[in-house]
Scaffold this active site. Structure first.
Site, PDB file in Angstrom:
ATOM      1  N   CYS A  99       0.833  -1.205   0.000  1.00 15.59           N
ATOM      2  CA  CYS A  99       0.000   0.000   0.000  1.00 15.59           C
ATOM      3  C   CYS A  99       0.867   1.254   0.000  1.00 15.59           C
ATOM      4  O   CYS A  99       2.067   1.185   0.243  1.00 15.59           O
ATOM      5  CB  CYS A  99      -0.856   0.054   1.261  1.00 15.59           C
ATOM      6  N   TYR A 152      11.929  -3.690  -6.789  1.00 19.56           N
ATOM      7  CA  TYR A 152      10.708  -3.675  -7.571  1.00 19.56           C
ATOM      8  C   TYR A 152       9.623  -2.704  -7.090  1.00 19.56           C
ATOM      9  O   TYR A 152       9.057  -1.968  -7.886  1.00 19.56           O
ATOM     10  CB  TYR A 152      10.132  -5.097  -7.610  1.00 19.56           C
ATOM     11  N   ASN A 180       0.227   0.410   5.911  1.00 18.42           N
ATOM     12  CA  ASN A 180       0.978  -0.320   4.890  1.00 18.42           C
ATOM     13  C   ASN A 180       1.746  -1.434   5.598  1.00 18.42           C
ATOM     14  O   ASN A 180       2.546  -1.163   6.487  1.00 18.42           O
ATOM     15  CB  ASN A 180       1.957   0.656   4.207  1.00 18.42           C
ATOM     16  N   GLY A 181       1.479  -2.685   5.192  1.00 18.52           N
ATOM     17  CA  GLY A 181       2.194  -3.802   5.805  1.00 18.52           C
ATOM     18  C   GLY A 181       1.254  -4.943   6.113  1.00 18.52           C
ATOM     19  O   GLY A 181       0.160  -5.033   5.554  1.00 18.52           O
ATOM     20  N   GLY A 228      -0.396   0.616  -5.029  1.00 19.96           N
ATOM     21  CA  GLY A 228      -1.702   0.018  -4.801  1.00 19.96           C
ATOM     22  C   GLY A 228      -2.685   0.577  -5.794  1.00 19.96           C
ATOM     23  O   GLY A 228      -2.840   1.792  -5.883  1.00 19.96           O
TER      24      GLY A 228
END
Ligand code: SF4
Length: 477
Positions: free
Chosen positions: A6, A258, A116-117, A38
């Site tokens: 995210c 990435y 996020n996570g 996201g």
């Protein structure tokens, strides 16, 4: 391909009138820069005079927001504080209930939170919370975090004290931005799995998953949050709580390979530089006798440039990427994934015809994308295709907010290097070594997680579920 977790964005106007008036639009612009993190839902929550209004829905930022919907947030799009989020939905269903930020009211006020996570103890925590009477509206572990913070808030004198106490219960990967009636808080888990940085726009304080979001709104990068740090922006200025700092950190190394944008700098290392270095090392570890080096757009391009520089083989653009569709990996099933490669990438025949080609990509997960890409190159007249990967082979699942799957679904776990080479139809195949990961991130202020390559998990994952499994289990309850 692998799905990103995210993207987070938060802003505290801090008396900066321009930022206050345009706070919703600043979030919108910031989210645009974070769209790569996201692509299945987006949301913004604005706090104007202590009242939180929000909009969140499935879709790209451009689908979810219009000038009208931005203007409907806060006071004509203005307010003192705002948080925003883009999300990759890990379940097949793109559920609106799982879109963020989550906005909740509790007896001591209200809260908007974006995450996020992935918590490694989400199942356990949720069970305890449900037995204690908590009611959940979504299947996301973000709601577990929200309940944990609110439970602590009821026993604490301030929101930052509640966040600090809640962190003792949360395990795994969590970068957060949250706002209360008067404060904006950003926090990074003690391992620092996911990036989070602070910037300024005049007097306004800004937080974002990646520094590229600051560039998009004209803000200045100030610093990365430390692993375990909580930063509070409020009427009393900026405060930092470091009670959870000091643990050995483990930033996701795949952010460099990435996930992140090449124009971002994470924990002191430029993502672009890290990728170029990966290509340079790859050229030394896996040389090839070839006429041209090409990269798979986008994340393979920087590494291809590095490979070209180190090997002396000319670089060229071998594929045109269709910019008007999302990343391949947003396709929800195998069949759609296979078709979407062709929609997304088209070979530039002139660059590869009658040539021996080195093609650099960031990774191979199941092998289906590589197979298609190599087939397209051969159909375009490439004589030989030498595949090079700018990261090591995926052998183990990720429990920290990405969808790197169970080992059984990873091609490198089930097949030898030579078998994979034959399956994808390459003339040769070479992965970056695990040792090279510390070299490509040289100067990084953080330790690294490389668990999906090495199996060395930086935290206990024995009770952890993959994010996809957790959400599916909850969904089918
Ligand atoms: S397991 Fe892999 S993808 Fe997950 S956080 Fe660690 S390095 Fe990143």
């Amino acid at each position: 391909m692998i799905h990103e977790e995210c993207g987070l964005f938060g802003i505290y106007a801090n008396g900066e009138e321009e930022a206050r008036q345009a706070i919703a639009h600043l979030c919108y612009t910031g989210l645009y820069a974070l769209q790569h993190r996201g692509q299945e839902s987006a949301g913004i929550a604005v706090n104007s005079n202590g009242v939180i209004t929000s909009r969140r829905d499935v879709g790209l930022v451009s689908d979810v927001f219009t000038p009208e919907s931005i203007g409907a947030l806060g006071e004509n799009g203005g307010g003192e504080i705002a948080v925003a989020h883009v999300r990759y939905a890990t379940t097949g269903a793109k559920r609106r209930a799982n879109a963020q930020p989550l906005v909740v009211k509790h007896i001591k006020g209200s809260l908007a939170l974006a995450h996020n996570g992935n918590l490694t103890n989400a199942v356990e925590l949720r069970k305890t919370q449900e037995l204690g009477g908590s009611i959940f509206q979504s299947s996301s572990d973000t709601e577990v975090i929200t309940h944990t913070i609110i439970q602590q808030r009821l026993k604490s004198s301030s929101i930052e004290e509640a966040v600090e106490k809640a962190m003792s219960y949360l395990e795994g990967a969590f970068s957060l931005v949250l706002m209360s009636r008067r404060k904006l808080i950003a926090c990074r888990d003690p391992n620092g799995f996911r990036p989070l940085c602070m910037g300024k726009l005049g007097k306004a304080v800004v937080f974002a998953s990646e520094s590229c979001a600051f560039n998009s709104i004209g803000a200045e990068f100030v610093r990365d949050l430390k692993a375990g740090e909580i930063v509070i922006a409020g009427e009393d200025g900026i405060k930092s709580i470091t009670a959870h700092c000091g643990k050995k950190s483990s930033l996701c190394v795949f952010e460099y390979v990435y996930f992140a944008r090449p124009d971002s700098v994470i924990d002191g290392v430029s993502v672009h530089d890290a990728r170029v270095r990966a290509g340079e090392i790859l050229a030394k570890e896996h040389p090839a006798n070839a006429d041209v080096v090409i990269g798979v757009p986008d994340s393979g391009l920087d590494a291809a440039l590095g490979y070209s520089r180190a090997s002396g083989i000319p670089f060229d653009f071998g594929f045109l990427k269709n910019k008007y569709i999302g990343r391949t990996f947003i396709a929800p099933n195998q069949r759609d994934r296979e078709n979407s490669v062709r929609i997304k990438l088209n070979p530039i025949a002139q660059a590869v015809k009658d040539k021996s080609v080195v093609i650099v990509d960031d990774s191979i997960v199941r092998g289906t994308t590589s197979l298609k890409i190599i087939k397209m190159l051969r159909e375009s007249g490439a004589k030989e295709v030498h595949m090079r990967l700018s990261c090591p082979a995926f052998l183990y699942p990720c429990y920290f907010g990405t969808d790197i799957d169970t080992s059984e679904n990873l091609i490198a776990y089930r097949h030898t290097l030579y078998e994979i080479r034959d399956i994808i139809g390459a003339d040769s195949l070479g992965y970056l070594s695990i040792d090279a990961l510390s070299e490509i991130t040289k100067g990084c202020a953080s330790g690294l997680c490389d668990a999906c390559f090495s199996g060395n998990y930086p935290v206990d994952v024995s009770g952890a579920q993959l994010k996809t499994q957790f959400e599916q289990d909850i969904d089918t309850d």
